[in-house]
Design a protein around this motif. Structure first.
Motif, PDB file in Angstrom:
ATOM      1  N   TYR A  12     -58.989 -47.431  13.735  1.00  8.15           N
ATOM      2  CA  TYR A  12     -57.764 -46.627  13.899  1.00  8.15           C
ATOM      3  C   TYR A  12     -58.104 -45.143  13.843  1.00  8.15           C
ATOM      4  CZ  TYR A  12     -55.066 -50.863  12.881  1.00  8.15           C
ATOM      5  OH  TYR A  12     -54.521 -52.097  12.901  1.00  8.15           O
ATOM      6  N   LEU A  13     -58.963 -44.798  12.876  1.00 10.95           N
ATOM      7  CA  LEU A  13     -59.314 -43.389  12.715  1.00 10.95           C
ATOM      8  C   LEU A  13     -60.083 -42.897  13.937  1.00 10.95           C
ATOM      9  CD1 LEU A  13     -60.371 -43.636   8.991  1.00 10.95           C
ATOM     10  CD2 LEU A  13     -58.403 -42.384   9.872  1.00 10.95           C
ATOM     11  N   SER A  39     -59.947 -44.017  17.111  1.00 17.78           N
ATOM     12  CA  SER A  39     -59.099 -43.804  18.286  1.00 17.78           C
ATOM     13  C   SER A  39     -58.232 -42.560  18.075  1.00 17.78           C
ATOM     14  CB  SER A  39     -58.222 -45.029  18.538  1.00 17.78           C
ATOM     15  OG  SER A  39     -57.430 -45.311  17.408  1.00 17.78           O
ATOM     16  N   SER A  40     -57.772 -42.344  16.845  1.00 13.22           N
ATOM     17  CA  SER A  40     -56.902 -41.197  16.578  1.00 13.22           C
ATOM     18  C   SER A  40     -57.644 -39.891  16.826  1.00 13.22           C
ATOM     19  CB  SER A  40     -56.415 -41.230  15.129  1.00 13.22           C
ATOM     20  OG  SER A  40     -55.826 -42.473  14.846  1.00 13.22           O
ATOM     21  N   LYS A  72     -58.559 -39.386  20.570  1.00 10.42           N
ATOM     22  CA  LYS A  72     -57.378 -39.050  21.360  1.00 10.42           C
ATOM     23  C   LYS A  72     -56.925 -37.617  21.098  1.00 10.42           C
ATOM     24  CE  LYS A  72     -52.898 -39.289  20.471  1.00 10.42           C
ATOM     25  NZ  LYS A  72     -51.588 -39.760  20.085  1.00 10.42           N
ATOM     26  N   LYS A  73     -56.779 -37.288  19.828  1.00 11.06           N
ATOM     27  CA  LYS A  73     -56.238 -35.965  19.493  1.00 11.06           C
ATOM     28  C   LYS A  73     -57.162 -34.857  20.003  1.00 11.06           C
ATOM     29  CE  LYS A  73     -53.761 -37.579  15.452  1.00 11.06           C
ATOM     30  NZ  LYS A  73     -52.416 -37.001  15.535  1.00 11.06           N
ATOM     31  N   LEU A 100     -57.113 -34.614  23.893  1.00 14.43           N
ATOM     32  CA  LEU A 100     -55.881 -34.006  24.391  1.00 14.43           C
ATOM     33  C   LEU A 100     -55.837 -32.522  24.051  1.00 14.43           C
ATOM     34  CD1 LEU A 100     -53.142 -36.740  23.720  1.00 14.43           C
ATOM     35  CD2 LEU A 100     -54.458 -36.294  25.794  1.00 14.43           C
ATOM     36  N   TYR A 117     -61.280 -49.654  20.429  1.00 15.44           N
ATOM     37  CA  TYR A 117     -60.770 -48.414  19.838  1.00 15.44           C
ATOM     38  C   TYR A 117     -61.630 -47.200  20.162  1.00 15.44           C
ATOM     39  CZ  TYR A 117     -56.772 -50.369  17.560  1.00 15.44           C
ATOM     40  OH  TYR A 117     -55.542 -50.908  17.345  1.00 15.44           O
ATOM     41  N   LEU A 153     -62.246 -45.114  22.581  1.00 13.99           N
ATOM     42  CA  LEU A 153     -61.653 -44.797  23.878  1.00 13.99           C
ATOM     43  C   LEU A 153     -62.642 -44.077  24.791  1.00 13.99           C
ATOM     44  CD1 LEU A 153     -58.260 -43.390  22.526  1.00 13.99           C
ATOM     45  CD2 LEU A 153     -58.657 -45.672  23.436  1.00 13.99           C
ATOM     46  N   ILE A 209     -61.636 -39.180  28.117  1.00 15.14           N
ATOM     47  CA  ILE A 209     -60.936 -40.468  28.039  1.00 15.14           C
ATOM     48  C   ILE A 209     -59.934 -40.598  29.185  1.00 15.14           C
ATOM     49  CG2 ILE A 209     -61.201 -40.628  25.532  1.00 15.14           C
ATOM     50  CD1 ILE A 209     -58.244 -39.889  25.251  1.00 15.14           C
ATOM     51  N   ALA A 210     -59.689 -41.847  29.553  1.00 20.46           N
ATOM     52  CA  ALA A 210     -58.738 -42.114  30.629  1.00 20.46           C
ATOM     53  C   ALA A 210     -57.328 -42.143  30.065  1.00 20.46           C
ATOM     54  CB  ALA A 210     -59.061 -43.463  31.278  1.00 20.46           C
ATOM     55  N   TYR A 211     -56.371 -41.757  30.885  1.00 18.29           N
ATOM     56  CA  TYR A 211     -54.976 -41.833  30.459  1.00 18.29           C
ATOM     57  C   TYR A 211     -54.436 -43.235  30.673  1.00 18.29           C
ATOM     58  CZ  TYR A 211     -54.919 -36.781  30.084  1.00 18.29           C
ATOM     59  OH  TYR A 211     -55.176 -35.494  29.710  1.00 18.29           O
ATOM     60  N   VAL A 212     -53.414 -43.588  29.866  1.00 13.97           N
ATOM     61  CA  VAL A 212     -52.769 -44.891  30.020  1.00 13.97           C
ATOM     62  C   VAL A 212     -51.599 -44.751  31.000  1.00 13.97           C
ATOM     63  CG1 VAL A 212     -51.624 -46.786  28.808  1.00 13.97           C
ATOM     64  CG2 VAL A 212     -53.438 -45.485  27.668  1.00 13.97           C
ATOM     65  N   GLY A 256     -46.795 -39.381  25.729  1.00 16.10           N
ATOM     66  CA  GLY A 256     -47.928 -39.143  24.840  1.00 16.10           C
ATOM     67  C   GLY A 256     -49.248 -39.650  25.364  1.00 16.10           C
ATOM     68  N   ASN A 257     -49.257 -40.569  26.328  1.00 16.90           N
ATOM     69  CA  ASN A 257     -50.543 -41.076  26.818  1.00 16.90           C
ATOM     70  C   ASN A 257     -50.720 -40.832  28.318  1.00 16.90           C
ATOM     71  OD1 ASN A 257     -49.017 -43.063  28.084  1.00 16.90           O
ATOM     72  ND2 ASN A 257     -49.481 -44.642  26.578  1.00 16.90           N
ATOM     73  N   TRP A 280     -51.200 -45.348  21.645  1.00 14.23           N
ATOM     74  CA  TRP A 280     -51.934 -44.847  22.821  1.00 14.23           C
ATOM     75  C   TRP A 280     -51.745 -45.835  23.976  1.00 14.23           C
ATOM     76  CZ3 TRP A 280     -53.621 -40.697  24.918  1.00 14.23           C
ATOM     77  CH2 TRP A 280     -54.496 -40.776  26.014  1.00 14.23           C
ATOM     78  N   VAL A 288     -54.177 -50.149  21.551  1.00 18.54           N
ATOM     79  CA  VAL A 288     -54.827 -49.186  20.670  1.00 18.54           C
ATOM     80  C   VAL A 288     -53.793 -48.345  19.920  1.00 18.54           C
ATOM     81  CG1 VAL A 288     -56.418 -47.242  20.540  1.00 18.54           C
ATOM     82  CG2 VAL A 288     -56.829 -49.071  22.184  1.00 18.54           C
ATOM     83  N   LYS A 289     -53.903 -48.379  18.602  1.00 18.94           N
ATOM     84  CA  LYS A 289     -53.004 -47.558  17.785  1.00 18.94           C
ATOM     85  C   LYS A 289     -53.704 -46.271  17.372  1.00 18.94           C
ATOM     86  CE  LYS A 289     -50.359 -51.250  15.636  1.00 18.94           C
ATOM     87  NZ  LYS A 289     -49.389 -51.171  16.731  1.00 18.94           N
ATOM     88  N   THR A 290     -52.889 -45.260  17.155  1.00 24.29           N
ATOM     89  CA  THR A 290     -53.453 -44.024  16.621  1.00 24.29           C
ATOM     90  C   THR A 290     -52.583 -43.574  15.466  1.00 24.29           C
ATOM     91  OG1 THR A 290     -52.190 -42.726  18.207  1.00 24.29           O
ATOM     92  CG2 THR A 290     -54.463 -43.252  18.795  1.00 24.29           C
ATOM     93  N   ALA A 291     -53.158 -42.772  14.576  1.00 21.06           N
ATOM     94  CA  ALA A 291     -52.456 -42.418  13.339  1.00 21.06           C
ATOM     95  C   ALA A 291     -52.481 -40.920  13.092  1.00 21.06           C
ATOM     96  CB  ALA A 291     -53.096 -43.146  12.169  1.00 21.06           C
TER      97      ALA A 291
END
Lengths: 547, 1118
Positions: free
Chosen positions: A44-45, A47-48, A51-52, A55, A191, A193, A247-250, A255-256, B699, B703-706
């Protein structure tokens, strides 16, 4: 008897007191809950943070107009202050955007460390370096060693000197690289990404980032050559099979999704306001760059000097299947409204046309538009829009980018010319162009044709080589405007500073500190300002990297 | 007359009896009061016989006794009974003293320890049973108003079931950035029969006020309420008592007559709203006086004299009609609200025996609210009993169960209430409410609303039908409250006593909200459903156990009283809420019918415990010097890392000077007293934590993000301390005909806890730390007069006075580096947090910008585009609107008795303080009040009117101004209609290009001075702009007087009641909130702005009008 009753009574009372104690307090639940909220799984951490950060970088590269405007990729035809560097006059607080991610990064490192997830610690550390490097590259001295230590009692963190931050960041990258390779923990392919769980790619990214930072500081580090040589010898994102740090967009919700798509810029207005800059479009046209057709849309009503073509329409379909219709308009100076605009008509008989660099915020003036009523707030039918590609919520070619492998190749090319490494500059240079074109879906045949042009070949002199490499890097960094800006600032190449209307504008060298720093952290702020040359907090003062 | 007759009758009876006696010795004499008045009608009886006599108009009597060793018993209503042995005398005079003159009154103090009032070294207020029930209030807290000093009681409304906010000696809470409303933070601790039941929160959901938990308590069951105001009085309760303590003692069977007794009382009142805000009835829907806008709720439209014909939704025929527009001439609030009723019945049975006593009480209260379709029912049952196991051991139990049930209560606070709609969104031309009663579209019952205004399609509502809101938005509420105690008292020996007590309170609340279909547009229902169904349950349990060992001893002139005890407190609560944000199928209120994606559920729990040890020592010397010392130590916290302990000491001293010195005869008592207490205001150690919340949306599907939310706690944080000091004097004069007490107090809240913003480089946005210190200073006095005390007449007057002001003493420099910080308050208002700032000050966020110098200095600055008022965005320009706290509160209570008639009046005056009427803001900006018709003394900011008759001006000809923007601004005017108006002020000459700060007199143009160079506007813009933006234009004086209780009681004479085998038969006419006077002259209840329920203090918005209750009450015992 009576005392007996009393005793019973007392026992009943005491039972009442004791019975509602430990268990009902749910001490175990409470402790568990508090501990639990402090914990989160590594995937989780991961991917977070990916992503952040991605972006965050892509917002600088495309979403905001300050940097794309400063490097002349984009001009905005509405309140276009960023066309002539006005955004640098304010007190940008992008620093806090990075701090917010860093908070998550630091907490993640702590958690992963506690679990012994070495590879994750290494990956998180790489992002930590990346975000701190953003802060120091754009602002100068910032907090680093005392940052994020409120719990340790540091309420007024002082700024570290940029030279110290660089030394620290490079050291952290060495540690990170070692941790990634030595760690035995599995990186979740779902995860992750960015690299799909491939540790080798992570290590290459880590090393490539080190190369980027060394190039940033190459003029200031006495041992830059040796260090660059060392890192160049380590695995980098340089093979054809390597992935890019993006990373690729969803593309399902705002938000994605890519920022230009309907999920974000729903009504399309913002999309239409942003147009290519003439400097950039002209360069691509001059080099017959196949990427131009991928990036830009043909002008809707291009000017022509040929009266026979007036009113003739033609259709263009680009490699991605997006179709455009254009209709030529003759520059008929017998029409007074056109005659009045003749001085502004910069491009004729061209399909791809940009707004003039440093355009003041009025779409009429950018490049020969005259039909104000039809143009409305968004329109200028004489200048290219961006390709419909950039209006998608998600597309194979659209990625949130931090670093692409073509950038690595251009760094190596520059290092080779400067003698830091022994490799062949031309090979790196051509690899860079190739990787970039491949990223944008250009066919191998077109790439070969492009590379075969004389205008692409590196000249024999080093200065010429560096200029050519910088020019191609600038093109390749399109939509990664943060790095393009830092390169332009560092190398002063390509020399586009006086383009268009920009002759009287000074290229800004840094971000001013956010307003809150002056208000809340004045001592640290004052010390940070003192190391600038001159020692004033404005956008033209030089930080250590530029001194 | 009746009484005279009865006396004669009695005399006759005695005369008959005496004439038949065989041995007769005549005894005579005079009966006087202690003031020397002769007492006519006093009864003289020979002890142990039925022989008696009654004194004549000169107080003289004659009686025959069997022998000269007899004893005579003298009795008179309101006087102490006196027995005088004859000892051979034949002339015996008696002097009777008033029973109220008692110097040994006791009051219950902390931990249930009774103390002589005379010896108290701090100020307490106590209210006895008869004063609580006289006015027939159903809410114990409401019946305290006007009767105690040092306490500020405010109600959300005068509805009998509304919540009451209690502030003892004001609050010392500091406003914070996140929560600038301090009113809820200073609530006192409530203690029932020695068992702390916590501070009283309000239960409010969806803007519905369900009353405080304690408001359920049956006033008839209360023996007395003692309010421990200062720190010294309440220090034994530790931090919980930091805001004062309200101690409630319930009635027991003890002290009554031996054997079984039954008492009954019933009261019924009609509750009728009054004080309706006037609205203009002459103009209808629209924004301009010549243009009809049938879908607009603004009423700046055409005159409703029938000359305009327009489209309107006919709610009766349920279709769009066209016809002349006329006014309904209906005050909507008056038409909507109804006369409510409240009926209360109490029965209690008490038994008093040698071995013990009991009291069983049953009560039922039914309230039909003034809001249509609202109702509250409350039932209570209480059993108090005690039993002596031995002479030394006594067991007592108290048990109560109270159930409150409201099948529906209406939203009375906030923007979504029907009151809000009727006040602000109901133009005068809409049909009368009576025509709207059919709130469903015929044939589409339960599906389509027949709106007050419909959309053009005739299917979807544009403005809600108020009857739909009344009958189809249902707030159902039940509350079950169990509380009680078990107590053992053991007199170990002459000096030592031991007490063991455990008590609990368990409150369970259940709430349900049902909203039918009808609000959502038909086309959207497929996408988002309609209606709503919510349910929530709260369950709170608190248990308190104490063991106390006490010691009492007199050694010479010393009296020693000491007690030591331990306490264990435990609390456990859980709450869940399930909500279907929309429903799929109409009329089916189940969670299974939730519209997909709208179902949410929440569950939470909490548990806490604390251990305490406490002790108290009272030393008295020669009944003139008193010293009291108390100490308490609390151990708090559940987890080891959170555990913490505090010590709270207090000391107080009193000197009865009247015992030390020989003072003039008139002095009954002169006492000086002082007290000091330090009550830590609690803090468990806080563990800074990182929490992660998952981002929504994810996401991707896989896939989850926090996000991380981290808290920072100052490692050097100190516990908050509440230090109170008080000093006072008590003077009793002329056999207690005059009693006066005065107390001055200082309450310091030091090291207030709060969150401050920190440097972002720390990684945190805020830190919990000690923000600063607040000091509250004030004084209170009570005065009781008994100017007339004769046989037939008795007149008591009492007054209570409360004054306090709180200031911020110091502020952490970390918190306010610039010396001040503004916190958001309500709408366009702010609260300033700065050293020296008075708590309760409210500031206007963006005041009108004014010219700073030159001849136009002080005039409003208008902009150069539309001639509208310019707002200042500078913090330093923010002007104080006022302070919402009253300067003082004066309570008045008077009882006048003439023979068997008793008249009681209770009133309270709240002097000073300001409130902001959001009512006025909305009604003016919507054109609903007469002040919007034309400019005038009440609205000095603009010039003009809606029509020529109302001062509307002619529009200038096109192109008449040299300034393009002035001409542009006149677009949309109609040259044949004179409704031009303009804002008063100056604007910068549009051709001035310099820095506005350097403008000189010549650069300004006065708006209106030259008709051609004036920014004209429609009244809608011109005036609506002012009222909407500038809070200062709707700030009013909150001073008001309320006649809270009136009662006229007739007590049936004993002679009659004895025949009926009844006692204490009282028949009363009662009234509450009979009369209200507002200094502002406005017809709204300023008190509603101070309840703290729903809105911030000092802000008044769409609350119920004042409600007057009138009725009668009957009470008797047998």
């Amino acid at each position: 008897m009576k005392s007996y009753i009393t005793k019973i009574f007392a026992i009943v009372l005491l039972t009442g007191v004791v019975s509602c104690s430990k268990d009902d307090l749910r001490q175990y639940d409470l402790k568990q809950q508090k501990d639990a909220v402090e914990s989160l799984n590594d995937p989780y951490l991961l991917s977070s943070i990916i992503k952040k950060t991605s972006l965050f970088y892509q917002d600088m590269g495309w979403g905001a107009t300050k940097l794309p405007g400063a490097v002349q990729y984009t001009m905005r035809n509405y309140q276009g202050g960023d066309n002539y560097y006005s955004g640098f006059k304010g007190l940008p607080d992008d620093m806090y955007g990075a701090m917010n991610i860093l908070k998550l990064v630091d907490a993640s490192i702590k958690l992963a460390d506690a679990r012994g997830s070495k590879t994750h610690v290494g990956i998180f550390t790489t992002f930590r370096v990346l975000l701190f490097s953003f802060m120091t590259d754009f602002y100068g001295d910032v907090y680093y060693s005392e940052a994020l230590k409120g719990r340790e009692g540091i309420l007024y963190p002082v700024y570290d000197k940029q030279s110290d931050i660089y030394a620290g960041l490079l050291k952290e990258l060495d540690t990170a690289s070692a941790l990634i390779s030595s760690g035995t923990d599995v990186v979740s392919p779902t995860y992750d990404l960015m690299f799909g769980g491939d540790k080798v790619q992570w290590q290459k990214f880590c090393n490539s980032l080190k190369l980027r930072l060394l190039m940033h500081a190459s003029a200031k580090l006495s041992d830059a050559g040796a260090k660059i040589a060392a890192v160049a010898a380590s695995p980098l994102l340089s093979d054809a099979a390597d992935l890019n740090a993006s990373i690729a967009y969803v593309g399902t919700v705002a938000g994605n999704s890519w920022v230009g798509g309907a999920n974000n810029w729903g009504n399309g207005g913002e999309f239409e306001r942003r147009r290519p800059c003439k400097t950039f479009a002209d360069k691509l046209t001059a080099l017959n760059d196949p990427r131009e057709a991928v990036w830009f849309a043909p002008v809707e009503n291009p000017w022509t000097a040929d009266p026979a073509k007036d009113g003739v329409s033609f259709e263009t379909t680009d490699a991605n299947g997006f179709t455009y219709t254009s209709t030529w308009e003759y520059v008929d100076v017998t029409k007074p409204e056109i005659a009045a605009q003749v001085a502004n008509i910069l491009d004729k008989d061209k399909v791809y046309v940009g707004f003039i660099a440093g355009m003041n915020g009025d779409f009429k003036n950018g490049n020969g538009h005259y039909n104000t009523a039809d143009g409305g707030a968004y329109g200028n039918f004489k200048v290219s829009k961006y390709s419909q590609l950039f209006q998608q919520n998600a597309h194979a070619l659209l990625r949130a980018q931090i670093m692409n492998k073509d950038e690595v190749q251009f760094d190596l090319a520059e290092a080779a010319v400067k003698g830091y490494i022994t490799g062949n500059a031309d090979t790196y240079y051509r690899n860079g162009i190739k990787f970039s074109m491949q990223r944008w879906g250009v066919s191998d045949a077109d790439i070969s044709t492009y590379l075969a042009q004389a205008s692409i070949a590196l000249p024999s002199d080093n200065a010429g080589k560096l200029a050519k490499i910088a020019e191609q890097k600038w093109i390749a960094l399109f939509s990664v405007a943060s790095e393009a800006y830092l390169d332009l600032r560092r190398t002063k190449l390509p020399d586009i500073f006086k383009s268009g209307n920009l002759a009287t504008y000074t290229f800004p060298l840094r971000y001013r500190y956010p307003g809150n720093e002056l208000g809340q952290n004045k001592n640290a702020y004052d010390k940070g300002v003192a190391t600038l040359t001159p020692a004033v907090d404005d956008e033209f003062s030089k930080m250590w990297l530029l001194q | 007359m009746k009484r005279k007759f009865l006396q004669l009758l009695l005399l006759g009876m005695f005369a008959f009896m005496t004439s038949t006696a065989f041995a007769q010795i005549k005894v005579s004499g005079v009966v006087k009061s202690s003031e020397g008045d002769f007492l006519p009608g006093a009864t003289v009886v020979v002890k142990g016989t039925t022989k008696g006599a009654i004194t004549d108009s000169d107080g003289k009597y004659n009686i025959s006794v069997p022998n000269l060793q007899s004893t005579l018993v003298f009795t008179f209503i309101g006087m102490t009974t006196q027995e005088i042995p004859l000892n051979g005398k034949t002339v015996v005079d008696a002097t009777l003293t008033s029973v109220t003159v008692s110097f040994d009154e006791v009051v219950v103090t902390a931990m249930g320890i009774s103390k002589a009032k005379k010896s108290l070294a701090y100020s307490v207020s106590d209210v006895k049973s008869e004063d609580l029930v006289r006015g027939g209030a159903t809410n114990v807290m409401k019946s305290l108003d006007g009767k105690v000093s040092g306490v500020n009681l405010t109600s959300l409304s005068s509805d009998p079931t509304s919540s009451v906010l209690v502030n003892i000696r004001g609050t010392t809470a500091m406003p914070s950035l996140g929560d600038a409303n301090v009113s809820l933070k200073g609530q006192p601790l409530y203690v029932i029969d020695g068992i702390p039941v916590g501070s009283q929160t309000f239960t409010s959901k969806n803007g519905v006020d369900f009353g405080n938990i304690l408001s359920q308590l049956n006033p008839e069951d209360v023996e007395s309420i003692t309010i421990l105001k200062g720190g010294s009085a309440g220090a034994l309760y530790g931090s919980e008592g930091g805001n004062g303590v309200v101690m409630i003692t319930t009635k027991s069977g003890k002290g009554g007559k031996k054997g079984i007794g039954v008492s009954f009382s019933s009261a019924a009142t009609m509750d009728s709203p009054y004080q309706f805000i006037e609205q203009q009835m002459e103009f209808g829907q629209g924004e301009r006086a010549y243009e009809w806008q049938y879908d607009n709720t603004d009423t700046w439209g055409p005159k409703l004299d029938g000359s305009y014909t327009g489209d309107f939704w006919n709610t009766k025929t349920q279709k769009w009609d066209n016809g002349p527009m006329v006014s309904s001439n209906e005050n909507r609030m008056k038409a909507y609200l109804r006369t409510g009723s409240t009926v209360t019945t109490n029965v209690n049975v008490s038994g008093n025996y040698d071995k013990g006593s009991f009291r069983l009480s049953l009560s039922n209260m039914g309230n039909e609210g003034v809001m249509p379709n609202t109702q509250t029912n409350q039932k209570s049952i209480t059993l108090n009993s005690d039993y002596k196991l031995t002479d030394k051991i006594k067991i007592s139990t108290n048990a109560s169960y109270i159930r409150t049930y409201s099948p529906n209560k209406a939203n009375v606070a906030g923007s979504n209430s029907t009151i809000n709609r009727l006040l602000f969104n109901f133009p005068a031309n809409l049909q009368p409410l009576a025509d709207m009663k059919n709130y469903w579209m015929t044939g589409f019952e339960g599906i389509l609303m027949n709106g007050a205004i419909m959309k053009d399609n005739g299917i979807d509502r544009s403005e809600e039908n108020p009857w739909w809101s009344t009958y189809e938005k249902i707030n159902r509420f039940t509350r079950d409250n169990f509380f009680g105690k078990l107590q053992l008292d053991w007199q170990l020996n002459k000096d030592f006593a031991f007490m063991l007590r455990t008590g609990m309170e368990n409150v369970r609340e259940n709430y349900e909200y049902r909203q039918s279909f009808g609000n959502q547009a038909l086309a959207n229902r497929v996408k988002s459903g309609d209606g709503m169904f919510q349910t929530s349950t709260n369950n709170d349990l608190s248990i308190n156990s104490d063991a106390i060992l006490s010691y009492a001893k007199s050694v010479g002139k010393f009296d020693i009283n000491a007690a030591g005890g331990v306490n264990y407190a435990y609390s456990n609560s859980n709450a869940y809420a399930i909500s279907a944000g929309a429903l799929s199928v109409p009329g089916l209120f189940t969670m299974a019918n939730a519209f997909p994606g709208t179902l949410t559920a929440n569950y939470g729990w909490g548990a806490g415990q604390s251990y305490s040890a406490y002790g108290t020592l009272d030393l008295a010397w020669d009944k003139q010097l008193f010293l009291g010392v108390t100490g308490r130590n609390d151990w708090k916290g559940n987890l080891n890392e959170e555990k913490i302990n505090y010590f709270y000491p207090s000391v107080s001293a009193a000197w009865v000077a009247s015992e030390t010195f020989k003072l003039p005869e008139m002095f009954d008592l002169l006492k000086l007293r002082a007290g000091l207490a330090n009550v830590g205001n609690g803090l468990t150690k806080l563990r800074p934590i990182d929490t992660y919340t998952f981002e929504s949306p994810d996401w991707s599907g896989t896939v989850k993000t926090a996000n991380i939310n981290a808290t920072l706690v100052d490692p050097n944080i100190k516990p908050m301390q509440s230090i109170t000091k008080e000093a006072g004097v008590d003077v009793w004069l002329l056999k207690k005909k005059v009693m006066f007490d005065f107390t001055y107090f200082v309450k310091d809240q030091n090291n207030q806890l709060g969150s401050i913003p920190v440097v972002q480089g720390t990684g945190f946005t805020g830190m919990t730390t000690n923000v600063g210190d607040v000091r509250n200073e004030g004084y209170e006095w009570g005065l009781t007069l008994n100017p007339v005390r004769t046989k037939d007449w008795n007149w008591d007057i009492s007054a209570s006075f409360t004054h306090y002001k709180a200031h911020i003493l110091t502020l952490s420099p970390q918190f306010a580096p610039n010396g001040y910080v503004f916190a958001s308050y309500d709408g366009k208002t702010k609260v300033k947090i700065a050293e020296g700032e008075e708590i309760g000050n409210i500031y206007e966020e963006n005041p009108i910008l004014r010219v700073q110098s030159g001849k136009y200095k002080g005039m409003a600055l208008l902009d150069g585009d539309g001639g509208e008022f310019q707002k200042s965005s500078k913090e330093t320009d923010r002007a104080q609107l006022g302070n919402y706290n009253p300067d003082y509160i004066l309570g008045l209570n008077t009882t006048l008795r003439y023979k068997n008639f008793t008249l009681n009046l209770v009133g309270s005056l709240r002097k000073g303080g300001k409130y902001i009427s959001v009512n006025q803001q909305y009604m003016e900006s919507n054109g609903r009040v007469a002040t919007t018709l034309s400019s005038g003394p009440n609205n000095p900011w603009w010039n003009g009117g809606r029509t020529p008759e109302l001062g509307g001006m002619a529009w200038p000809a096109e192109g008449s101004s040299i300034y393009e923007n002035i001409n542009t601004n006149n677009d949309g005017q109609r040259s044949d209609f004179h409704d031009a108006s303009y804002a008063k002020g100056v604007f910068l000459n549009p051709s001035y290009t310099g820095d506005p700060a350097n403008a000189t007199d010549a650069d300004y143009i006065v708006n209106g001075a030259d008709p051609n160079n004036t920014f004209y506007q429609f009244p809608y813009n011109s005036y609506g702009d002012v009222i909407w933006n500038f809070t200062s234009t709707r700030t009013y004086d909150a001073t008001n007087f309320k006649l809270r209780e009136v009662s006229l009681t007739y007590t049936l004479p004993k002679t009659v009641t004895n025949k009926l085998k009844l006692n204490n038969v009282n028949l009363s006419l009662i009234g509450r909130n009979v009369f209200q006077w507002n200094a502002s002259g406005r017809h709204e209840d300023p008190e509603s702005a101070f309840s703290g329920v729903g809105v911030n203090q000092g802000i008044l918005r769409a609350t119920l009008p004042s409600v007057r209750s009138m009725g009668f009450k009957l009470a008797f015992d047998f």
